[in-house]
Design a protein around this motif. Structure first.
Motif, short mmCIF file in Angstrom:
data_model
loop_
_atom_site.label_atom_id
_atom_site.label_comp_id
_atom_site.label_asym_id
_atom_site.label_seq_id
_atom_site.Cartn_x
_atom_site.Cartn_y
_atom_site.Cartn_z
N TYR A 1 0.88 -1.32 -0.01
CA TYR A 1 -0.07 -0.03 0.12
C TYR A 1 1.01 1.27 -0.09
O TYR A 1 2.06 1.03 0.54
CB TYR A 1 -0.82 0.15 1.19
CG TYR A 1 -1.85 -1.12 1.39
CD1 TYR A 1 -3.04 -1.40 0.43
CD2 TYR A 1 -1.56 -2.35 2.01
CE1 TYR A 1 -3.59 -2.62 0.59
CE2 TYR A 1 -2.34 -3.59 1.87
CZ TYR A 1 -3.45 -3.72 1.11
OH TYR A 1 -4.21 -4.82 1.16
N PHE A 2 0.35 2.28 -0.55
CA PHE A 2 1.10 3.53 -0.73
C PHE A 2 0.34 4.74 -0.65
O PHE A 2 -0.70 4.89 -1.02
CB PHE A 2 2.16 3.49 -2.09
CG PHE A 2 1.03 3.50 -3.27
CD1 PHE A 2 1.14 4.86 -4.02
CD2 PHE A 2 0.56 2.51 -3.83
CE1 PHE A 2 0.24 4.95 -5.14
CE2 PHE A 2 -0.05 2.57 -4.86
CZ PHE A 2 -0.26 3.65 -5.80
N ASP A 3 0.88 5.85 -0.22
CA ASP A 3 0.09 7.24 -0.40
C ASP A 3 0.36 7.75 -1.80
O ASP A 3 1.37 7.92 -2.22
CB ASP A 3 0.65 8.09 0.56
CG ASP A 3 -0.02 9.46 0.62
OD1 ASP A 3 -0.87 9.59 0.07
OD2 ASP A 3 0.70 10.40 1.50
N PRO A 4 -0.86 7.95 -2.57
CA PRO A 4 -0.66 8.42 -3.96
C PRO A 4 -0.08 9.80 -3.87
O PRO A 4 0.56 10.14 -5.13
CB PRO A 4 -2.20 8.62 -4.27
CG PRO A 4 -2.84 7.29 -3.59
CD PRO A 4 -1.95 7.55 -2.20
N ALA A 5 -0.23 10.52 -2.81
CA ALA A 5 0.21 11.84 -3.18
C ALA A 5 1.66 12.06 -2.89
O ALA A 5 2.40 13.02 -3.40
CB ALA A 5 -0.40 12.87 -2.11
N SER A 6 2.17 10.97 -1.84
CA SER A 6 3.81 11.01 -1.93
C SER A 6 4.74 9.95 -2.57
O SER A 6 6.10 10.19 -2.62
CB SER A 6 4.06 11.08 -0.40
OG SER A 6 3.66 10.05 0.26
N GLY A 7 3.94 8.95 -2.71
CA GLY A 7 4.62 7.81 -3.35
C GLY A 7 5.22 6.94 -1.90
O GLY A 7 6.00 6.13 -2.60
N GLN A 8 5.04 7.29 -0.90
CA GLN A 8 5.56 6.65 0.25
C GLN A 8 4.85 5.29 0.33
O GLN A 8 3.66 5.50 0.45
CB GLN A 8 5.72 7.32 1.55
CG GLN A 8 6.59 8.73 1.35
CD GLN A 8 8.03 8.23 1.33
OE1 GLN A 8 8.76 7.46 2.03
NE2 GLN A 8 8.77 8.88 0.42
N LEU A 9 5.25 4.50 0.83
CA LEU A 9 4.89 3.14 1.17
C LEU A 9 4.27 3.05 2.45
O LEU A 9 4.93 3.65 3.60
CB LEU A 9 5.76 1.88 1.02
CG LEU A 9 6.33 1.60 -0.45
CD1 LEU A 9 7.17 0.57 -0.62
CD2 LEU A 9 5.38 1.71 -1.41
N THR A 10 2.90 2.37 2.65
CA THR A 10 2.19 2.74 4.12
C THR A 10 2.27 1.11 4.87
O THR A 10 1.77 1.20 5.97
CB THR A 10 1.13 3.31 3.92
OG1 THR A 10 0.19 2.46 3.03
CG2 THR A 10 1.08 4.72 3.33
N GLY A 11 2.74 0.18 3.91
CA GLY A 11 2.50 -1.08 4.55
C GLY A 11 2.22 -2.12 3.44
O GLY A 11 2.19 -2.04 2.31
N GLU A 12 2.04 -3.45 4.01
CA GLU A 12 1.95 -4.51 3.16
C GLU A 12 1.00 -5.59 3.87
O GLU A 12 0.53 -5.30 5.08
CB GLU A 12 3.15 -5.22 2.67
CG GLU A 12 3.76 -5.85 4.26
CD GLU A 12 5.23 -6.46 3.83
OE1 GLU A 12 5.39 -7.62 4.35
OE2 GLU A 12 5.59 -5.94 2.99
N GLY A 13 0.36 -6.14 2.93
CA GLY A 13 -0.69 -7.44 3.32
C GLY A 13 -1.03 -8.48 2.44
O GLY A 13 -0.37 -8.31 1.40
N GLU A 14 -1.63 -9.59 2.81
CA GLU A 14 -1.81 -10.48 2.07
C GLU A 14 -3.15 -10.40 1.28
O GLU A 14 -3.86 -9.43 1.45
CB GLU A 14 -1.70 -11.95 3.13
CG GLU A 14 -0.42 -12.30 3.57
CD GLU A 14 -0.54 -13.35 4.44
OE1 GLU A 14 -1.57 -13.90 4.59
OE2 GLU A 14 0.59 -13.96 4.72
#
Length: 402
Positions: A99-112
């Motif tokens: 998952y990522f923040d569309p405004a900054s391109g920073q990743l926010t986490g992961e999941g299955e």
């Protein structure tokens, strides 16, 4: 027909498949706000909400740094700015959401693969029963149509009751349940009409696909297989697509899994009533050459129905306010189904006091179907099999996740 016959139609449509309709209505209602529920449950689903274009190069760099050795299968931006975007990554037989923040391109986490929205989607769309479940769910729209039409004959001059508050609700008082049933039905019939019409379309679309009836623009094929080792990276493909098709707001990217398939970028062209897939740009995976474009304005009647059905059915076309309105009316529809079952019980319990005999064999089979669907969904919703690896670059250069 006489009012008595219309009432018989209304009772039949709402009673014999009541439990199944109740499950489909409730799961669909919750599915409308499933991403918002996920937003509240975990920070990885949250974005900053800031506006502006996606920094694709920054996103690409973050993926290369943190997920070296993986490949991108697909990427999708959310309908609402407060939700994180999601990227499907694969490595051999492993699947991962990032998952990522569309405004900054920073990743926010992961999941299955398995999560609440997937659970509700599988349950609501096809009961986790494949084509058989799809037919059963979409065929309920015929019963919903029968309920809607018959209700206007059963409830004469319904508009007069719109401003009459039904008052208190007592469990064993049939008149109280009847008042609420009629009032909620009168208030929510336009919403029920939308759900019915889109449901009827889903039933039709299923058979169009099943019988391979041509009804939508075809997907282009490459004349020669693409070189899997020379596929352009995500950021470069997006850049080439935006240069060639500035009208497209890229909101989704799908890498091919076959050597003669193109990379598909899809998104918006100014009308959110269409889903993202209505507007497409197909690129050659190696050169970024535009193979074919598709715009919502070029679709015919049937193609338009394909791409506006989902936003209309789930209320995803106009922000959080409309989704909450769909949630409210969805709960009303769910209550209508449940209260209809209870009203039938209260009306007939003197003639048939035994609950099992009252509901009958057909009711028992319907309830069994509901329980099987819940069990199968709970067991299978988190499973995702990777049959083919995508034709996309391996992220990073080390080949090992940092």
């Amino acid at each position: 027909m006489s009012p008595k016959k219309w009432f018989a139609v209304h009772s039949f449509a709402g009673f014999y498949f009541g439990w199944l309709m109740l499950l489909v209505c409730l799961s669909g209602t919750l599915a409308v706000v499933s991403h918002e529920i996920e937003y509240l449950s975990d920070a990885k689903f949250r974005a900053s909400g800031a506006s502006g274009p996606v920094p694709w190069a920054q996103l690409q760099a973050e993926l290369d740094r943190q997920y070296a050795g993986y490949q991108i299968l697909a990427l999708e931006l959310p309908d609402q700015p407060y939700l994180a975007g999601e990227i499907s990554l694969v490595r051999q037989h492993e699947f991962l959401f990032v998952y990522f923040d569309p405004a900054s391109g920073q990743l926010t986490g992961e999941g299955e693969w398995g999560r609440l929205s997937r659970y509700l989607r599988n349950l609501h769309m096809y009961l986790s029963m494949g084509d058989v479940g799809k037919v059963l769910v979409t065929a309920l729209s015929f019963l919903l149509a029968a309920l809607l039409v018959s209700s206007f004959y059963v409830y004469k001059q319904w508009w007069k009751g719109l401003l009459k508050w039904p008052g208190r609700l007592t469990l064993q008082k049939r008149t109280h349940w009847s008042d609420w049933h009629k009032w909620l039905g009168a208030c929510s019939w336009p919403f029920i009409l939308i759900i019915t019409l889109t449901g009827l379309w889903y039933f039709t679309e299923f058979w169009l696909l099943r019988l391979k009836v041509e009804h939508y623009p075809s997907v282009p094929k490459l004349s020669q297989p693409a070189d899997s080792a020379a596929v352009l990276p995500l950021a470069e493909l997006v850049q080439k697509a935006q240069q060639a098709a500035p009208w497209l707001e890229v909101r989704a990217v799908n890498f091919p899994v076959q050597a003669k398939a193109a990379v598909m970028l899809s998104g918006q062209d100014g009308n959110p009533l269409y889903r993202n897939r209505a507007n497409r740009v197909y690129l050659h995976p190696n050169s970024g050459e535009i193979i074919q474009t598709q715009r919502q304005g070029d679709l015919g009647l049937v193609g338009t129905l394909v791409d506006i059905a989902d936003p209309l059915h789930f209320g995803s076309f106009a922000g959080l306010g409309v989704k909450l309105l769909y949630l409210l009316f969805g709960l009303a529809l769910t209550f209508l189904v449940a209260s209809g079952l209870w009203l039938h019980r209260l009306r007939t319990r003197r003639q048939q006091p035994e609950l099992a005999k009252w509901y009958g064999l057909h009711g028992a089979l319907c309830l069994l179907l509901v329980l099987v669907a819940l069990a199968m969904t709970t067991t299978n919703f988190s499973q995702r099999e990777i049959e083919r690896l995508p034709l996309s670059p391996v992220l990073g250069s080390a080949g090992v996740r940092s």
